[in-house]
Design an enzyme around this catalytic site. Structure first.
Site, PDB file in Angstrom:
ATOM      1  N   LYS A  73       0.866  -1.188   0.000  1.00 41.83           N
ATOM      2  CA  LYS A  73       0.000   0.000   0.000  1.00 41.83           C
ATOM      3  C   LYS A  73       0.901   1.236   0.000  1.00 41.83           C
ATOM      4  CE  LYS A  73      -1.981   2.955   1.808  1.00 41.83           C
ATOM      5  NZ  LYS A  73      -1.638   4.325   1.480  1.00 41.83           N
TER       6      LYS A  73
ATOM      7  N   VAL B  39      -7.698   2.583   3.924  1.00 38.75           N
ATOM      8  CA  VAL B  39      -7.317   1.405   3.130  1.00 38.75           C
ATOM      9  C   VAL B  39      -6.041   0.779   3.717  1.00 38.75           C
ATOM     10  CG1 VAL B  39      -6.585   0.653   0.838  1.00 38.75           C
ATOM     11  CG2 VAL B  39      -8.540   2.186   1.089  1.00 38.75           C
ATOM     12  N   GLY B  40      -5.110   1.621   4.179  1.00 38.89           N
ATOM     13  CA  GLY B  40      -3.936   1.110   4.906  1.00 38.89           C
ATOM     14  C   GLY B  40      -4.365   0.490   6.227  1.00 38.89           C
TER      15      GLY B  40
ATOM     16  N   CYS C  52      14.321  10.650   7.019  1.00 35.88           N
ATOM     17  CA  CYS C  52      14.076  10.243   8.404  1.00 35.88           C
ATOM     18  C   CYS C  52      15.347  10.281   9.234  1.00 35.88           C
ATOM     19  CB  CYS C  52      13.457   8.856   8.426  1.00 35.88           C
ATOM     20  SG  CYS C  52      14.464   7.629   7.574  1.00 35.88           S
TER      21      CYS C  52
HETATM   22  P1  NAD Z   1       2.537   8.561   7.318  1.00 36.09           P
HETATM   23  O1  NAD Z   1       2.701   7.817   8.597  1.00 36.09           O
HETATM   24  O2  NAD Z   1       1.600   9.700   7.287  1.00 36.09           O
HETATM   25  O3  NAD Z   1       2.072   7.585   6.144  1.00 36.09           O
HETATM   26  C1  NAD Z   1       2.791   6.427   5.791  1.00 36.09           C
HETATM   27  C2  NAD Z   1       1.846   5.415   5.179  1.00 36.09           C
HETATM   28  O4  NAD Z   1       0.896   5.003   6.154  1.00 36.09           O
HETATM   29  C3  NAD Z   1       1.044   5.924   3.990  1.00 36.09           C
HETATM   30  O5  NAD Z   1       1.015   4.907   3.020  1.00 36.09           O
HETATM   31  C4  NAD Z   1      -0.339   6.131   4.580  1.00 36.09           C
HETATM   32  O6  NAD Z   1      -1.359   5.993   3.652  1.00 36.09           O
HETATM   33  C5  NAD Z   1      -0.414   5.007   5.584  1.00 36.09           C
HETATM   34  N1  NAD Z   1      -1.370   5.205   6.677  1.00 36.09           N
HETATM   35  C6  NAD Z   1      -1.840   6.357   7.189  1.00 36.09           C
HETATM   36  N2  NAD Z   1      -2.681   6.115   8.215  1.00 36.09           N
HETATM   37  C7  NAD Z   1      -2.729   4.773   8.368  1.00 36.09           C
HETATM   38  C8  NAD Z   1      -3.380   3.898   9.290  1.00 36.09           C
HETATM   39  N3  NAD Z   1      -4.160   4.353  10.272  1.00 36.09           N
HETATM   40  N4  NAD Z   1      -3.178   2.567   9.174  1.00 36.09           N
HETATM   41  C9  NAD Z   1      -2.363   2.072   8.214  1.00 36.09           C
HETATM   42  N5  NAD Z   1      -1.720   2.856   7.303  1.00 36.09           N
HETATM   43  C10 NAD Z   1      -1.901   4.190   7.388  1.00 36.09           C
HETATM   44  O7  NAD Z   1       4.015   9.004   6.891  1.00 36.09           O
HETATM   45  P2  NAD Z   1       4.443   9.932   5.667  1.00 36.09           P
HETATM   46  O8  NAD Z   1       4.056  11.335   5.987  1.00 36.09           O
HETATM   47  O9  NAD Z   1       3.987   9.318   4.394  1.00 36.09           O
HETATM   48  O10 NAD Z   1       6.033   9.777   5.707  1.00 36.09           O
HETATM   49  C11 NAD Z   1       6.873  10.539   6.494  1.00 36.09           C
HETATM   50  C12 NAD Z   1       7.278   9.813   7.763  1.00 36.09           C
HETATM   51  O11 NAD Z   1       7.954   8.604   7.422  1.00 36.09           O
HETATM   52  C13 NAD Z   1       8.247  10.580   8.612  1.00 36.09           C
HETATM   53  O12 NAD Z   1       7.861  10.515   9.966  1.00 36.09           O
HETATM   54  C14 NAD Z   1       9.578   9.859   8.410  1.00 36.09           C
HETATM   55  O13 NAD Z   1      10.497   9.986   9.467  1.00 36.09           O
HETATM   56  C15 NAD Z   1       9.109   8.478   8.248  1.00 36.09           C
HETATM   57  N6  NAD Z   1      10.150   7.664   7.595  1.00 36.09           N
HETATM   58  C16 NAD Z   1      10.881   6.790   8.352  1.00 36.09           C
HETATM   59  C17 NAD Z   1      11.900   6.041   7.765  1.00 36.09           C
HETATM   60  C18 NAD Z   1      12.696   5.059   8.576  1.00 36.09           C
HETATM   61  O14 NAD Z   1      13.404   4.244   7.980  1.00 36.09           O
HETATM   62  N7  NAD Z   1      12.624   5.085   9.899  1.00 36.09           N
HETATM   63  C19 NAD Z   1      12.165   6.191   6.407  1.00 36.09           C
HETATM   64  C20 NAD Z   1      11.414   7.093   5.658  1.00 36.09           C
HETATM   65  C21 NAD Z   1      10.399   7.822   6.275  1.00 36.09           C
END
Ligand code: NAD
Length: 498
Positions: free
Chosen positions: A189, A226-227, A299
């Protein structure tokens, strides 16, 4: 429909998702727009999958795991992933243009987001082929006499992979390819802002590999539910997730009723401790560069710079010079190294956090707004804040923008305490002339990874994971492969052949 607008610029990706071997739209035909962040224009559409689409994809993955021999046929998996590697190579420039279109990543710095993950497919195929799935654990004394024990590493089952937008193609690969090679079936997803990095992956699997129907599915959607449907479904055995800590908590909670195995790579607020004997001319231009190249949307970015008070002004001046001369602009121009933020919402969040820092007493050294020469696109100036209160919002919250917060300190102990004053524990960095002293400081940082003097901790061969609220488990290295396997211990008579 895939449409090429021109040979070198914006490229619309495939609108469709992949469910049970078929590239398809959602049944209502609903779509959502994908915006090119450098022009603010609509680049194309993606199908807007529903919870019902997700449930079909999970059903297909479940069937493929339970009823085909994918999980047992290592040679076939090696064949399929070798094909996938070759197919990604053929589609490399196409994938690069999709990435730049969706994310606004400067073309000059796309290597780590295109070449590296493509190479990782080959790595995991080889690693998985040579992995010892039945390992001898020796002979153990038991009340019933000696027992030989073997450890059978076997796939977890159906893996749900949920990815963020900041490095979408890389993370789509990093979360799914080791899972597939280990014998799992997968539902991916991708994030709402980067659907095409996922849908193009699905198209390539369907059109250019022998990966069987249901083994790999991609559900594209504009809705968080959907996630959530993936993370709560009892037919899913494991969730692998990269994204924010807030969503990670929701995923853990959703998996609790079925005690789902959960691998989380979450947010960070990493600190870079610059010791008083560091080579400032090496460490600090690089610190400023790292804050800008992905527009700060990384990140592991060390976004808190801890400078010794004895060399505070000297350090700030070096970073200020680097930031004021940093090439920001059109990501298609190979001279630029910083592009836009991914969306208007992300830009507002970054500008809001900069303002909160200034309101809480930080000094704006440079930047802080929108570059004057870039009225279109979601750009933010490289920004340096000094005298930042370590407890303030700007020092505690992940910004995900080209912003460094500088905090002074007097002793090594104080620097370590400031660095560890965070709910996060993803990465850290130490710069120092005496490497043994730097190593002692690195050992005391409560983070999953540390870079010393610019020597990166990050790579396919070494485990990567966060401590505290930055995550659970590992990607990369032997540890990262084993995340997608269960270790089943089998006790058997000692006479068994090894
Ligand atoms: P996000 O958490 O908003 O979304 C990530 C994914 O989760 C998306 O696909 C979204 O649709 C899905 N999602 C949202 N709500 C959900 C739920 N309730 N249940 C299941 N899935 C759901 O993150 P973002 O804004 O897309 O990305 C940025 C974040 O990612 C930052 O906090 C960054 O630090 C982190 N990140 C971490 C790493 C790592 O390796 N630790 C790497 C890259 C990014």
């Amino acid at each position: 429909m895939t449409s090429v607008q021109d040979e070198t610029g914006v490229l619309a990706g495939d609108e469709r998702m992949l469910i049970d071997g078929e590239l398809q739209h959602t049944s209502s035909g609903a779509t959502f727009d994908v915006i090119h962040p450098a022009s603010e224009e609509v680049a194309g559409q993606a199908t807007d999958g529903t919870v019902a689409d997700m449930e079909r994809a999970i059903g297909a993955a479940r069937r493929a795991f339970d009823e085909t021999d994918w999980s047992r046929d290592l040679d076939f998996r090696y064949h399929c992933l070798t094909q996938l590697h070759e197919a990604f190579e053929r589609n490399k420039e196409h994938l690069r243009r999709v990435l730049i279109t969706e994310v606004g990543c400067p073309v000059k710095v796309t290597g780590s987001q295109i070449e590296s993950p493509i190479e990782e497919v080959r790595h995991w195929a080889e690693h998985g082929k040579n992995f010892e799935y039945l390992a001898d654990n020796g002979v153990h004394d038991t009340p019933m006499g000696p027992a030989r024990r073997k450890i059978h590493y076997e796939p977890v089952g159906v893996v749900g992979a949920i990815t963020p937008w900041n490095v979408p193609f890389y993370l789509n690969v990093a979360e799914t390819v080791p899972a597939l090679m280990a014998g799992n079936t997968v539902v991916l997803k991708p994030a709402q802002l980067t659907p095409w990095s996922g849908s193009e992956y699905g198209r390539i699997v369907a059109e250019e590999t022998d990966i069987p129907a249901g083994v790999f599915n991609v559900v594209v959607s504009n809705a968080n539910e959907v996630g959530a449907a993936l993370s709560g479904d009892p037919r899913v055995d494991m969730i692998t997730f990269t994204g924010s800590t807030a969503t990670g908590r929701a995923i853990l909670a959703a998996g609790a009723p079925t005690v789902k195995k959960t691998l989380l790579e979450l947010g960070g607020k990493s600190a870079h401790i610059v010791l008083d004997d560091a080579d400032f001319t090496m460490a600090l231009p690089m610190a400023a560069l790292m804050a800008c190249v992905m527009s700060g949307q990384s990140c592991i970015l060390p976004s808190r710079i801890l400078l010794p008070r004895s060399r505070y002004d000297e350090g700030i001046e070096i970073m200020k010079n680097m930031m004021e001369n940093f090439p920001v602009g059109d990501p298609w121009d190979p001279n630029n190294m910083q592009g836009p933020q991914i969306s208007q919402g992300q830009r507002e969040k970054v500008l809001g956090l900069i303002k909160s820092g200034i309101d809480s007493g930080a000094r704006l050294v440079t930047g802080g707004g929108i570059p004057e020469h870039l009225p279109k696109g979601y750009y933010v100036q490289p920004t340096l804040l000094a005298d930042v209160d370590p407890n303030s919002q700007v020092a505690q919250e992940e910004i995900f923008g080209p912003v460094l917060s500088v905090i002074p300190y007097d002793t090594d102990d104080e620097a370590i305490a400031i660095a560890n004053n965070s709910i996060y524990g993803l990465s850290g960095e130490v710069s120092g002339g005496d490497v043994d002293r730097a190593l002692e400081v690195a050992k005391r940082m409560r983070t999953g990874n540390v870079t010393i003097n610019g020597k990166s901790h990050f790579g396919i061969g070494s485990p990567f994971g966060g401590t505290k609220q930055s995550g659970l488990g590992y990607r990369n290295g032997e540890e990262g492969y084993k995340e997608y396997l269960e270790a089943k211990t089998i006790g058997m008579p000692d006479t068994a052949a090894l």
